[in-house]
Each structure stands twice: as C-alpha cells, then as structure tokens.
Motif scaffolding. Structure first.
Motif, PDB file in Angstrom:
ATOM      1  N   MET A   1     -20.927  12.957 -16.884  1.00  0.00           N
ATOM      2  CA  MET A   1     -21.271  12.416 -15.584  1.00  0.00           C
ATOM      3  C   MET A   1     -20.618  11.046 -15.419  1.00  0.00           C
ATOM      4  O   MET A   1     -20.628  10.234 -16.337  1.00  0.00           O
ATOM      5  CB  MET A   1     -22.802  12.292 -15.460  1.00  0.00           C
ATOM      6  N   GLU A   2     -20.054  10.778 -14.260  1.00  0.00           N
ATOM      7  CA  GLU A   2     -19.393   9.504 -14.018  1.00  0.00           C
ATOM      8  C   GLU A   2     -20.412   8.365 -13.982  1.00  0.00           C
ATOM      9  O   GLU A   2     -21.568   8.560 -13.604  1.00  0.00           O
ATOM     10  CB  GLU A   2     -18.636   9.570 -12.696  1.00  0.00           C
ATOM     11  N   GLU A   3     -19.961   7.171 -14.349  1.00  0.00           N
ATOM     12  CA  GLU A   3     -20.875   6.043 -14.488  1.00  0.00           C
ATOM     13  C   GLU A   3     -21.551   5.670 -13.166  1.00  0.00           C
ATOM     14  O   GLU A   3     -22.770   5.472 -13.112  1.00  0.00           O
ATOM     15  CB  GLU A   3     -20.109   4.830 -15.040  1.00  0.00           C
ATOM     16  N   ILE A   4     -20.751   5.587 -12.083  1.00  0.00           N
ATOM     17  CA  ILE A   4     -21.340   5.210 -10.794  1.00  0.00           C
ATOM     18  C   ILE A   4     -22.263   6.307 -10.285  1.00  0.00           C
ATOM     19  O   ILE A   4     -23.347   6.043  -9.757  1.00  0.00           O
ATOM     20  CB  ILE A   4     -20.235   4.883  -9.772  1.00  0.00           C
ATOM     21  N   GLN A   5     -21.860   7.568 -10.466  1.00  0.00           N
ATOM     22  CA  GLN A   5     -22.700   8.703 -10.065  1.00  0.00           C
ATOM     23  C   GLN A   5     -24.048   8.635 -10.784  1.00  0.00           C
ATOM     24  O   GLN A   5     -25.108   8.778 -10.160  1.00  0.00           O
ATOM     25  CB  GLN A   5     -21.990  10.013 -10.395  1.00  0.00           C
ATOM     26  N   GLU A   6     -24.033   8.422 -12.096  1.00  0.00           N
ATOM     27  CA  GLU A   6     -25.278   8.342 -12.852  1.00  0.00           C
ATOM     28  C   GLU A   6     -26.127   7.170 -12.391  1.00  0.00           C
ATOM     29  O   GLU A   6     -27.347   7.274 -12.264  1.00  0.00           O
ATOM     30  CB  GLU A   6     -24.995   8.218 -14.352  1.00  0.00           C
ATOM     31  N   GLY A   7     -25.463   6.038 -12.106  1.00  0.00           N
ATOM     32  CA  GLY A   7     -26.193   4.862 -11.628  1.00  0.00           C
ATOM     33  C   GLY A   7     -26.914   5.129 -10.315  1.00  0.00           C
ATOM     34  O   GLY A   7     -28.067   4.734 -10.132  1.00  0.00           O
ATOM     35  N   VAL A   8     -26.227   5.811  -9.383  1.00  0.00           N
ATOM     36  CA  VAL A   8     -26.846   6.140  -8.094  1.00  0.00           C
ATOM     37  C   VAL A   8     -28.050   7.053  -8.307  1.00  0.00           C
ATOM     38  O   VAL A   8     -29.115   6.863  -7.695  1.00  0.00           O
ATOM     39  CB  VAL A   8     -25.826   6.802  -7.145  1.00  0.00           C
ATOM     40  N   LEU A   9     -27.913   8.038  -9.189  1.00  0.00           N
ATOM     41  CA  LEU A   9     -29.018   8.960  -9.445  1.00  0.00           C
ATOM     42  C   LEU A   9     -30.201   8.236 -10.090  1.00  0.00           C
ATOM     43  O   LEU A   9     -31.361   8.491  -9.747  1.00  0.00           O
ATOM     44  CB  LEU A   9     -28.541  10.113 -10.323  1.00  0.00           C
ATOM     45  N   ARG A  10     -29.928   7.336 -11.005  1.00  0.00           N
ATOM     46  CA  ARG A  10     -31.021   6.574 -11.620  1.00  0.00           C
ATOM     47  C   ARG A  10     -31.696   5.674 -10.576  1.00  0.00           C
ATOM     48  O   ARG A  10     -32.901   5.398 -10.653  1.00  0.00           O
ATOM     49  CB  ARG A  10     -30.504   5.756 -12.807  1.00  0.00           C
ATOM     50  N   LYS A  11     -30.923   5.224  -9.608  1.00  0.00           N
ATOM     51  CA  LYS A  11     -31.492   4.420  -8.521  1.00  0.00           C
ATOM     52  C   LYS A  11     -32.437   5.277  -7.675  1.00  0.00           C
ATOM     53  O   LYS A  11     -33.515   4.820  -7.288  1.00  0.00           O
ATOM     54  CB  LYS A  11     -30.357   3.853  -7.673  1.00  0.00           C
ATOM     55  N   PHE A  12     -32.039   6.532  -7.389  1.00  0.00           N
ATOM     56  CA  PHE A  12     -32.919   7.451  -6.670  1.00  0.00           C
ATOM     57  C   PHE A  12     -34.240   7.619  -7.424  1.00  0.00           C
ATOM     58  O   PHE A  12     -35.316   7.635  -6.823  1.00  0.00           O
ATOM     59  CB  PHE A  12     -32.251   8.820  -6.504  1.00  0.00           C
ATOM     60  N   GLN A  13     -34.145   7.745  -8.745  1.00  0.00           N
ATOM     61  CA  GLN A  13     -35.360   7.930  -9.537  1.00  0.00           C
ATOM     62  C   GLN A  13     -36.242   6.688  -9.472  1.00  0.00           C
ATOM     63  O   GLN A  13     -37.468   6.790  -9.292  1.00  0.00           O
ATOM     64  CB  GLN A  13     -34.995   8.243 -10.987  1.00  0.00           C
ATOM     65  N   ALA A  14     -35.628   5.514  -9.601  1.00  0.00           N
ATOM     66  CA  ALA A  14     -36.386   4.258  -9.590  1.00  0.00           C
ATOM     67  C   ALA A  14     -36.989   3.957  -8.216  1.00  0.00           C
ATOM     68  O   ALA A  14     -38.047   3.337  -8.116  1.00  0.00           O
ATOM     69  CB  ALA A  14     -35.487   3.107 -10.029  1.00  0.00           C
ATOM     70  N   TYR A  15     -36.302   4.411  -7.152  1.00  0.00           N
ATOM     71  CA  TYR A  15     -36.748   4.105  -5.780  1.00  0.00           C
ATOM     72  C   TYR A  15     -37.672   5.175  -5.209  1.00  0.00           C
ATOM     73  O   TYR A  15     -37.998   5.139  -4.023  1.00  0.00           O
ATOM     74  CB  TYR A  15     -35.533   3.951  -4.873  1.00  0.00           C
ATOM     75  N   LYS A  16     -38.106   6.113  -6.019  1.00  0.00           N
ATOM     76  CA  LYS A  16     -38.979   7.181  -5.540  1.00  0.00           C
ATOM     77  C   LYS A  16     -40.201   6.596  -4.832  1.00  0.00           C
ATOM     78  O   LYS A  16     -40.875   5.716  -5.353  1.00  0.00           O
ATOM     79  CB  LYS A  16     -39.426   8.059  -6.712  1.00  0.00           C
ATOM     80  N   GLY A  17     -40.456   7.098  -3.622  1.00  0.00           N
ATOM     81  CA  GLY A  17     -41.594   6.619  -2.845  1.00  0.00           C
ATOM     82  C   GLY A  17     -41.258   5.571  -1.812  1.00  0.00           C
ATOM     83  O   GLY A  17     -42.065   5.280  -0.929  1.00  0.00           O
ATOM     84  N   ARG A  18     -40.063   4.998  -1.878  1.00  0.00           N
ATOM     85  CA  ARG A  18     -39.685   3.966  -0.919  1.00  0.00           C
ATOM     86  C   ARG A  18     -39.276   4.582   0.419  1.00  0.00           C
ATOM     87  O   ARG A  18     -38.660   5.640   0.466  1.00  0.00           O
ATOM     88  CB  ARG A  18     -38.530   3.117  -1.447  1.00  0.00           C
ATOM     89  N   ILE A  19     -39.611   3.887   1.485  1.00  0.00           N
ATOM     90  CA  ILE A  19     -39.200   4.299   2.824  1.00  0.00           C
ATOM     91  C   ILE A  19     -38.158   3.306   3.331  1.00  0.00           C
ATOM     92  O   ILE A  19     -38.367   2.092   3.291  1.00  0.00           O
ATOM     93  CB  ILE A  19     -40.409   4.346   3.792  1.00  0.00           C
TER      94      ILE A  19
END
Length: 303
Positions: free
Chosen positions: A1-19
């Motif tokens: 997995m590419e570094e930026i792609q993985e970073g974006v996905l980890r951001k989605f996980q960390a931001y779960k619940g945000r509007i």
C-alpha cells in the motif's frame, strides 16, 4: 500500500464519527490548495472529490473512498446500520449507472482491484447537502450478480496489537520468518519517522525538491548503529532527495557543526559536478543534531 494512501485511510479511521460541513476539510479549498500534510498523511491529499460516490484517485488502480447516500434520487437505503447514524453492519455499494458516465468502467475496475487485493476504503455518509459524516473504514468483500459490492467494517490494528500478534505467533512456535517480522517493525518505525520529518519541512534539505513521494527520511546516525530512542529522534534525520541521500549515506558528503556541506575528496569530479549543483550548500542549523552530525563526520565520512 502506498504511504499517502495508507495515511489517508488511517485518517478515516481516526476521524470516525466526525461531521464535516462543506468541502474544505474533505478536499481543501480548491484544486491548488489540497489538505496539507498532517500527523497521518505525509503529503497534500484529499479524502474524497465529492463529485460522485466512488473516489478513484487519478492514475491509481484502486478506490480510496466511498460516499454512501440514502437518497431515493440515487440508490435508496444503502447502509445497513448497526447503530443508526453511527456505525454500520454492511453497505450495499452501488456502482455508477449513468448512461453517459464515461468513468464508471474504471470505477468498477478499481472496486474489483480493492476486492482482489483486500485494500480497505474510507467511508463517508452524506447526511444532507454539504454535510458528511465519517464512518471509518470498510472492506469490499463481495460483488453480487447485480454488480452491487458488499462492504463490511474494517479497522487497522495498532502497532501495539501488531506486535502482540507477532509475539503470540512466536510463543506458539508457529513457522514464522523472523526476518519478515524485523522488516515489518522497521517499515512501521521508518514510516512514522518520515511523517514527523515532513511536519518540519517538505523539501530536500540540499536542493529543495518538493515532491514528497521521492523524498527520503535519512538517518544521520544510521539505523543499525542507533539506539531505539535515536532511531525515532527527528533530530537524527534529514529529508533528502534520492541523489543526496545516496551521497550522504555512503559518506561522500557530511556537514560541519554549523551545517555547512563537506565534500569527500574521494568523490569523483564528474559525479560531484552532476549530483551537487554547488559546493557552498548548507542545511538548517539545529543544535540538537550536532552530536549526530559529529558521529557521521567521525564514522561515515570518507576522508
């Protein structure tokens, strides 16, 4: 997995619940001002383009994220909720169906790529116009005969959980390659090291190259010679382009206590002329890096 792609996905996980209201926190101000580097992502980026449900980054074979809706104007109720509005059990991800949609073939192909390679995607729920809630990550697990993809919740394990699983395997005497274990741990640590260096600067210390995908997080005191704390200390790091990383790593250049470049007399003149545009280069002076630079001069530099 590419570094930026993985970073974006980890951001989605960390931001779960945000509007998010509007587009700025999802895709930046405009095409020239994307979301900046942050603690998760090592380059400028967007979470979704907000143009269609599927978001496939240009030139990439995979989907990065999906915007689920529950509007009858689109596909009706796509989300099977575990807790209404908060978490899902399943998403019925409908592919584009517009007759004049010339991107639907590549979008479907990308979804199949994620399915085949088990690559997660970020999930957003469009609550209403200009209002999106992050639902975390999902994994495409099946494609139905009707072309609808089934998505289930997914989460990255933490580094701590990864290490616990590895230790459990070792203690259970499973057939595990310890070299592979070492490589996994090294990659995780080095990826974090680069992300932290990028928060300090986003260009090569010597030539100013700004394309972050080509920048290398180079340890001043090499990884193999450093303690655990030294390996993670960003004062022991320089952000360099591939050419200058190679010269530094091999000891053909080093830096004085003031940050001025010192070029090895063993570097061929032709190589010096082609790889170093000038001889009076210097790096930003950092007192916390002085001991590391001294170590490099004494142990790596080719005198």
């Amino acid at each position: 997995m590419e570094e930026i792609q993985e970073g974006v996905l980890r951001k989605f996980q960390a931001y779960k619940g945000r509007i998010f209201i509007g587009k700025e926190q999802i895709k930046g101000r405009n095409s020239a001002e994307r979301l900046p580097i942050d603690e998760f992502v090592s380059g400028t980026h967007i979470l979704h383009d907000l143009i269609r449900g599927f978001y496939k980054p240009a030139g990439k074979p995979y989907l990065l994220s999906y915007q689920a809706t529950e509007s009858e104007d689109n596909y009706g109720e796509q989300i099977v909720w575990k807790e209404k509005g908060e978490s899902f059990t399943r998403i019925n991800m409908h592919p584009p169906r517009g007759e004049k949609d010339n991107r639907k073939i590549s979008d479907i192909k990308a979804a199949r790529y994620n399915l085949e390679h088990k690559i997660p995607i970020g999930i957003m729920h469009k609550i209403k116009k200009s209002q999106n809630k992050i639902l975390g990550l999902g994994l495409i697990v099946a494609e139905g005969k009707d072309g609808v993809f089934t998505v289930v919740p997914y989460e990255f394990q933490s580094d701590k959980e990864d290490k616990v699983l590895l230790l459990e395997k070792i203690l259970a005497n499973e057939n595990i390659d310890t070299d592979v274990v070492r490589e996994v741990v090294l990659r995780k640590g080095h990826g974090d090291f680069k992300r932290r260096l990028l928060l300090r600067s986003q260009e090569c210390e010597l030539c100013g190259l700004k394309d972050t995908q080509f920048l290398i997080a180079s340890h001043i005191k090499p990884w193999k010679d450093s303690s655990h704390n030294e390996r993670l200390d960003i004062n022991n790091g320089l952000l360099l382009c591939p050419n200058h990383d190679k010269l530094f790593d091999a000891g053909y250049i080093t830096f004085s206590i003031d940050g001025n470049i010192i070029i090895s007399p063993k570097l061929m003149e032709e190589t010096k002329n082609k790889m170093l545009s000038k001889e009076n280069i210097s790096i930003s002076h950092n007192r916390n890096a002085e001991n590391y630079l001294k170590w490099h001069r004494e142990n790596c530099y080719k005198k």
